[in-house]
Design a protein around this motif. Structure first.
Motif, PDB file in Angstrom:
ATOM      1  N   GLU A   1     -73.598 -26.200 -23.665  1.00 57.26           N
ATOM      2  CA  GLU A   1     -73.749 -25.628 -22.324  1.00 57.26           C
ATOM      3  C   GLU A   1     -74.307 -24.214 -22.398  1.00 57.26           C
ATOM      4  N   ALA A   2     -73.789 -23.426 -23.329  1.00 59.16           N
ATOM      5  CA  ALA A   2     -74.277 -22.055 -23.484  1.00 59.16           C
ATOM      6  C   ALA A   2     -75.727 -22.044 -23.960  1.00 59.16           C
ATOM      7  N   LYS A   3     -76.070 -22.967 -24.842  1.00 60.48           N
ATOM      8  CA  LYS A   3     -77.456 -23.025 -25.328  1.00 60.48           C
ATOM      9  C   LYS A   3     -78.414 -23.393 -24.203  1.00 60.48           C
ATOM     10  N   ILE A   4     -77.997 -24.319 -23.357  1.00 56.05           N
ATOM     11  CA  ILE A   4     -78.843 -24.688 -22.216  1.00 56.05           C
ATOM     12  C   ILE A   4     -79.053 -23.480 -21.307  1.00 56.05           C
ATOM     13  N   ALA A   5     -77.973 -22.736 -21.052  1.00 54.77           N
ATOM     14  CA  ALA A   5     -78.091 -21.543 -20.211  1.00 54.77           C
ATOM     15  C   ALA A   5     -78.995 -20.500 -20.871  1.00 54.77           C
ATOM     16  N   CYS A   6     -78.884 -20.349 -22.187  1.00 46.77           N
ATOM     17  CA  CYS A   6     -79.749 -19.404 -22.911  1.00 46.77           C
ATOM     18  C   CYS A   6     -81.217 -19.750 -22.697  1.00 46.77           C
ATOM     19  N   LEU A   7     -81.544 -21.027 -22.828  1.00 42.58           N
ATOM     20  CA  LEU A   7     -82.937 -21.435 -22.672  1.00 42.58           C
ATOM     21  C   LEU A   7     -83.404 -21.275 -21.226  1.00 42.58           C
ATOM     22  N   ASP A   8     -82.506 -21.496 -20.262  1.00 41.83           N
ATOM     23  CA  ASP A   8     -82.868 -21.245 -18.864  1.00 41.83           C
ATOM     24  C   ASP A   8     -83.241 -19.778 -18.660  1.00 41.83           C
ATOM     25  N   TRP A   9     -82.460 -18.898 -19.271  1.00 44.80           N
ATOM     26  CA  TRP A   9     -82.748 -17.471 -19.147  1.00 44.80           C
ATOM     27  C   TRP A   9     -84.040 -17.094 -19.867  1.00 44.80           C
ATOM     28  N   LEU A  10     -84.259 -17.669 -21.039  1.00 42.76           N
ATOM     29  CA  LEU A  10     -85.482 -17.352 -21.776  1.00 42.76           C
ATOM     30  C   LEU A  10     -86.716 -17.847 -21.018  1.00 42.76           C
ATOM     31  N   ASN A  11     -86.612 -19.005 -20.393  1.00 41.65           N
ATOM     32  CA  ASN A  11     -87.726 -19.489 -19.579  1.00 41.65           C
ATOM     33  C   ASN A  11     -87.986 -18.571 -18.392  1.00 41.65           C
ATOM     34  N   LEU A  12     -86.899 -18.099 -17.777  1.00 47.85           N
ATOM     35  CA  LEU A  12     -87.052 -17.174 -16.649  1.00 47.85           C
ATOM     36  C   LEU A  12     -87.682 -15.863 -17.100  1.00 47.85           C
ATOM     37  N   ILE A  13     -87.196 -15.340 -18.223  1.00 48.18           N
ATOM     38  CA  ILE A  13     -87.729 -14.062 -18.716  1.00 48.18           C
ATOM     39  C   ILE A  13     -89.201 -14.198 -19.077  1.00 48.18           C
ATOM     40  N   TYR A  14     -89.579 -15.372 -19.590  1.00 43.15           N
ATOM     41  CA  TYR A  14     -91.000 -15.543 -19.912  1.00 43.15           C
ATOM     42  C   TYR A  14     -91.852 -15.458 -18.641  1.00 43.15           C
ATOM     43  N   ARG A  15     -91.354 -16.001 -17.538  1.00 36.49           N
ATOM     44  CA  ARG A  15     -92.098 -15.916 -16.285  1.00 36.49           C
ATOM     45  C   ARG A  15     -92.157 -14.496 -15.756  1.00 36.49           C
ATOM     46  N   LYS A  16     -91.074 -13.736 -15.961  1.00 35.97           N
ATOM     47  CA  LYS A  16     -91.025 -12.372 -15.434  1.00 35.97           C
ATOM     48  C   LYS A  16     -91.671 -11.360 -16.374  1.00 35.97           C
ATOM     49  N   ALA A  17     -91.451 -11.509 -17.667  1.00 35.98           N
ATOM     50  CA  ALA A  17     -91.964 -10.540 -18.650  1.00 35.98           C
ATOM     51  C   ALA A  17     -92.305 -11.268 -19.943  1.00 35.98           C
ATOM     52  N   PRO A  18     -93.444 -11.949 -19.994  1.00 32.79           N
ATOM     53  CA  PRO A  18     -93.788 -12.745 -21.190  1.00 32.79           C
ATOM     54  C   PRO A  18     -93.892 -11.925 -22.462  1.00 32.79           C
TER      55      PRO A  18
ATOM     56  N   SER B   1     -73.729 -12.206 -22.308  1.00 33.70           N
ATOM     57  CA  SER B   1     -73.139 -12.455 -23.623  1.00 33.70           C
ATOM     58  C   SER B   1     -71.704 -12.938 -23.515  1.00 33.70           C
ATOM     59  N   LEU B   2     -70.999 -12.542 -22.451  1.00 32.89           N
ATOM     60  CA  LEU B   2     -69.611 -12.957 -22.255  1.00 32.89           C
ATOM     61  C   LEU B   2     -69.515 -14.200 -21.364  1.00 32.89           C
ATOM     62  N   LEU B   3     -70.387 -14.266 -20.362  1.00 34.11           N
ATOM     63  CA  LEU B   3     -70.314 -15.371 -19.412  1.00 34.11           C
ATOM     64  C   LEU B   3     -70.666 -16.696 -20.061  1.00 34.11           C
ATOM     65  N   LEU B   4     -71.625 -16.675 -20.978  1.00 33.63           N
ATOM     66  CA  LEU B   4     -72.058 -17.925 -21.604  1.00 33.63           C
ATOM     67  C   LEU B   4     -70.935 -18.575 -22.410  1.00 33.63           C
ATOM     68  N   LYS B   5     -70.002 -17.752 -22.903  1.00 33.02           N
ATOM     69  CA  LYS B   5     -68.880 -18.314 -23.652  1.00 33.02           C
ATOM     70  C   LYS B   5     -67.975 -19.169 -22.764  1.00 33.02           C
ATOM     71  N   LEU B   6     -67.956 -18.847 -21.478  1.00 33.19           N
ATOM     72  CA  LEU B   6     -67.014 -19.493 -20.571  1.00 33.19           C
ATOM     73  C   LEU B   6     -67.600 -20.726 -19.892  1.00 33.19           C
ATOM     74  N   LEU B   7     -68.864 -21.038 -20.149  1.00 31.95           N
ATOM     75  CA  LEU B   7     -69.480 -22.174 -19.473  1.00 31.95           C
ATOM     76  C   LEU B   7     -68.817 -23.490 -19.839  1.00 31.95           C
ATOM     77  N   ASN B   8     -68.286 -23.549 -21.044  1.00 30.32           N
ATOM     78  CA  ASN B   8     -67.640 -24.783 -21.493  1.00 30.32           C
ATOM     79  C   ASN B   8     -66.151 -24.544 -21.773  1.00 30.32           C
ATOM     80  N   ALA B   9     -65.542 -23.677 -20.950  1.00 31.09           N
ATOM     81  CA  ALA B   9     -64.132 -23.350 -21.136  1.00 31.09           C
ATOM     82  C   ALA B   9     -63.255 -24.567 -20.865  1.00 31.09           C
ATOM     83  N   GLN B  10     -62.090 -24.586 -21.501  1.00 26.58           N
ATOM     84  CA  GLN B  10     -61.158 -25.701 -21.302  1.00 26.58           C
ATOM     85  C   GLN B  10     -60.644 -25.748 -19.871  1.00 26.58           C
TER      86      GLN B  10
END
Length: 876
Positions: free
Chosen positions: A491-508, A431-440
């Motif tokens: 950037e944060a949205k892309i990372a969110c979807l990467d995580w959701l895709n991973l979670i679906y593989r691990k725990a659908p 929740s905190l790291l995703l904010k920094l993906l597109n930091a200045q």
């Protein structure tokens, strides 16, 4: 004390007070020689009661401080420890006096006491550290200068003696024997008649609570003071301050946000040292653990006992391990044969010994040993990584870039050392790291991306075992990601979807439980212009809408249609592209089937027509639909064709296009005849115009070639001429007329059978059929009954549409919405293969929502006067 001493100590002149203090020192020394300890007690008591504790009397307090210091000097290193319990409290109390002279003399007095007491002063380290911390920020320069001298002395004592000095007293002089011995090398004082206490004079566990309290100081000078002391304690051998890192790490992190550069530089340097120490200890412990495991495997492999009694000597251990290699047996056998020791010169044995020695390390008896192993500083330190990670995660939310950057460096380093400890913190970290993906700050952004990738790998490879740190809380991660998605950048949205895709593989199941949030996330992603985001959203949609999840797909598509209905801009600019990508991710036939059943329940006719036009345009033009077009031509699934036909009836031109794709030309002609009995709307004329343009696309190359065989495809000619008769005089009319005219010369030529074609057969019903899959005359794969059912359904829908239009116009809606084109990708594409198509200009109110994909490759134009269209519409 003598009256002369009392008078001298109260004198206003400093030199006289100093002379009197020397007299007091001689008096105390005389008492020591005479063993008159009672008088010493009385002198100290008088100095404390009448002088040092004399509030609001600066001169008296100064006298008391000077007297106590002189007394401590007179007692010497051997005896002062017995009286520190009485001497130090009043001196420490004077550090809080309002008079700056009293505070100055307090520093001077404590300096003299500490210098003579040496290691014994460490018993009162907490109290001394507390007053030094406060005095370091004193407003008076002279007091701060004196405090700095005192501070350096205490640091020297701590660095030299804190790790090993043991106090010889219990702070009660009456209980301590008079005879003591002093170590000439270290200066440590030891008891001779009583067992020593094993507790060190300096207690780091007792000091840490005070440090934890003071670490949140705000004053810059105090912060520098604390940083310097932590460095001293960190470098002191044997103290192992790093094991208490969580107690003060959070406070140190706040120092990086200080406005003073000196504080930030000093803190940054200290934190770098701490991180290096953490890495060193963790690496050391990991190497020792791996070495121990290798030795255990060696012992197990040779059936040797794993556990050894404490205190085993090195020679025995070497002997048992060498026996595992057979060297001892070889020596014993040689001795039994020759009755004398013979050195083993075999190269094989020597190599074996060398391997054993290298695996065990240097086991020389001269090395410092602990339980038979060489002790390395730091190998027994316990690093509390979960607490450290918790502090780092909290500081990741800081608004200070320097704090964020340093925190990211720490997280990156610890993630390498102890990755499994991050498992319980994944949700909060993300929740905190995703904010920094597109930091200045580019550096922060790069490290954040690298950390996100490492966490993805950690989560993907993590499997819970009995020794692990629990299961991954996928549910809380999904909740956090979906909430974070809507207020984040790309950037944060892309990372969110990467995580959701991973979670679906691990725990659908965790993903499927959040249907509503998943729908919103996917819809928000698909409506974005970033191609990367759309690709990941479609990948997640493909995972969610597996073959066993038709209900999920239906619910998603229903939500998608509702979003299009509410967002007219999205409908006009992006609907076609999104629909095309959905079909590309899933099978087009499956998406079209589900959408057909949904469209049958839609009440908004205009919106339904627009969606049907989108589906029809994709079917005619999208490369992703090539398999579906081929399937329709081959009539592999008549029920699918019937389903599409019935659901598309609200848009007659789309139905006609569907029949052209299926090459069912007789049904096209029948529909045109039925449609001619009803009012032909302006919208439908526009769509017919567009359909003529589509006939020039490569998709209809096959149909254009079929025009050369009029006898084989008679209804194709009838259908095209029927459309030509319906169209008003326009550009599209000219295009179609020119196409038909160009083949008339060939159409009247007699048809001859060729080896490339199979002969046609006249069916019993009188209709023409052909084994060639390209021929469609009402009944290749479907009966006249099915065809009649479709035509009846079409007639019914168009009649209902006429009634709807009449009610619509009577309700003061004289202008109907004009359906536009929906083509291609979100990027602008120019197709040079269609150069004769211009803009569509109508005298209609453009404020009405005209769906128009921004990437359309066809921009339609009716070059004739638009009044002709309106007149034609009014005539009909």
């Amino acid at each position: 004390m003598d009256k002369s001493i009392i008078k001298g100590l109260n004198d206003k002149v400093y030199e006289k007070r100093k002379t009197t203090a020397l007299e007091l020192e001689r008096l105390v020394k005389q008492c020591l020689e005479d063993n008159d300890y009672a008088r010493i007690d009385k002198i100290i008591s008088e100095l404390c009661r009448d002088y040092a504790y004399a509030l609001h009397q600066p001169m008296a307090r100064n006298a008391g401080l000077m007297g106590l210091a002189a007394t401590a000097i007179a007692l010497g290193s051997n005896n002062v420890s017995k009286y520190l319990r009485n001497i130090l409290p009043p001196v420490l109390a004077c550090f809080g006096d309002q008079n700056d002279q009293v505070r100055f003399y307090a520093c001077e007095s404590l300096y003299n006491i500490a210098k003579i007491s040496k290691g014994e002063i460490l018993v009162y380290f907490n109290e001394i550290f507390d007053v030094l911390c406060k005095t370091s920020a004193d407003t008076e320069n002279s007091v701060r200068g004196a405090a700095e001298l005192l501070d350096r002395l205490i640091k020297d004592i701590v660095a030299e003696r804190a790790s090993n000095y043991i106090s010889i007293v219990n702070n009660n002089p009456n209980d301590v024997p008079q005879a003591t011995n002093v170590d000439p090398l270290t200066g440590n004082v030891y008891q001779t008649n009583f067992e020593q206490n094993n507790d060190l004079a300096f207690s780091l566990p007792k000091f840490i609570p005070l440090l934890t309290e003071r670490i949140y100081a705000i004053n810059p000078t105090t912060r520098i003071f604390l940083v310097d002391w932590i460095k001293v304690l960190l470098n002191a051998p044997g103290l192992e301050l790093i094991s208490f890192l969580p107690a003060f790490l959070g406070g140190l992190m706040t120092f990086l946000g200080d406005s003073h550069k000196d504080v930030r530089v000093a803190t940054h340097s200290l934190l770098d040292l701490l991180l290096k120490e953490v890495i060193r200890i963790a690496t050391l412990q990991k190497n020792i653990q791996s070495k121990l495991e290798e030795q255990m495997k060696l012992l197990k492999g040779r059936n040797l006992p794993i556990k050894k009694e404490d205190g085993i000597i090195i020679a025995e251990r070497k002997k048992s391990l060498m026996n595992a290699f057979g060297t001892e047996q070889q020596q014993e056998s040689q001795q039994s044969q020759q009755q004398q020791p013979i050195p083993i010169e075999s190269s094989e044995s020597n190599n074996t010994n060398e391997q054993l020695e290298s695996s065990l390390g240097d086991l020389s008896e001269d090395n410092v040993m602990r339980d038979g192993e060489e002790y390395i500083p730091g190998q027994d330190v316990k690093l509390n990584f979960p607490d450290i990670i918790s502090i780092l995660v909290n500081n990741l939310a800081s608004s200070e870039p320097e704090v964020q950057l340093l925190t990211l460096h720490w997280i990156d380093a610890i993630l390498t050392l102890s990755p499994n400890d991050f498992i319980p913190f994944l949700s909060k970290i993300l929740s905190l790291l995703l904010k920094l993906l597109n930091a200045q700050d580019l550096q922060i952004s790069e490290i954040s991306h690298a950390l996100n990738e490492k966490l993805l790998v950690l989560c993907a490879d993590y499997n819970k075992t009995d020794d692990d740190h629990g299961i991954v809380a996928y549910g809380s991660i999904v909740n956090g990601l979906t909430l974070k998605f809507f207020d984040s950048d790309v950037e944060a949205k892309i990372a969110c979807l990467d995580w959701l895709n991973l979670i679906y593989r691990k725990a659908p199941d965790e993903i499927l439980e959040h249907n509503d949030s998943m729908f919103l996330t996917l819809l928000k992603s698909l409506s974005n212009k970033d191609v990367r985001l759309i690709e990941r959203a479609l990948r997640l949609l493909q995972n969610l809408c597996s073959k066993a999840n038709d209900k999920y797909l239906r619910k998603f598509l229903e939500n998608f249609l509702n979003l299009l209905k509410k967002d007219h801009k999205l409908l006009k600019l992006r609907a076609n592209y999104i629909m095309r990508k959905i079909c590309a991710s899933l099978t087009p036939e499956r998406v079209y089937k589900v959408l057909a059943s949904i469209l049958n329940t839609q009440e908004d006719i205009n919106f339904t027509r627009m969606i049907i036009q989108i589906l029809s345009t994709n079917l005619l033009t999208a490369p992703e639909m090539s398999i579906l077009r081929k399937k329709l031509r081959q009539a592999e699934d008549i029920m699918f064709f019937n389903l599409l036909f019935k659901s598309w009836c609200p848009n007659p031109v789309s139905v006609i296009a569907l029949c052209f794709v299926a090459e069912n030309y007789e049904l096209v002609y029948a529909i045109l005849q039925i449609y001619s009995d009803h009012d032909i709307k302006l919208n439908n004329l526009v769509q017919l115009d567009i359909l003529i343009q589509f006939f020039e696309l490569p998709v209809f190359t096959r149909m254009r070639l079929q025009l050369l065989e009029q006898q084989k495809y008679p209804f194709l000619y009838k259908s095209l001429y029927g459309i030509l008769m319906i169209l008003p005089q326009s550009k599209a009319y000219d295009i179609l007329n020119k196409r038909l005219t160009s083949v008339n010369v060939w159409a009247n030529q007699p048809f001859q059978n060729s080896t490339y074609y199979k002969p046609r057969v006249i069916s019993g019903s009188g209709s023409i059929s052909d084994p060639d899959i390209s021929q469609r005359s009402v009944s290749v794969g479907q009966s006249k009954l099915h065809c009649q059912e479709l035509m009846d359904h079409f007639d019914k829908v168009v009649s209902a549409d006429d009634l709807y239009e009449a009610n619509y116009i009577s309700a003061d809606n004289s202008q109907l919405p004009v359906l536009g084109t929906f083509l291609d990708s979100p990027e602008t594409v120019n197709d040079n293969s269609i150069s004769n198509i211009a803009q569509l200009n109508l005298n209609n109110d453009e404020s009405i929502g005209i769906p128009n994909d921004a990437s359309s490759v066809i921009e339609h134009n009716l070059t004739k006067d638009t009044n002709t269209l309106n007149d034609s519409r009014n005539t009909q």
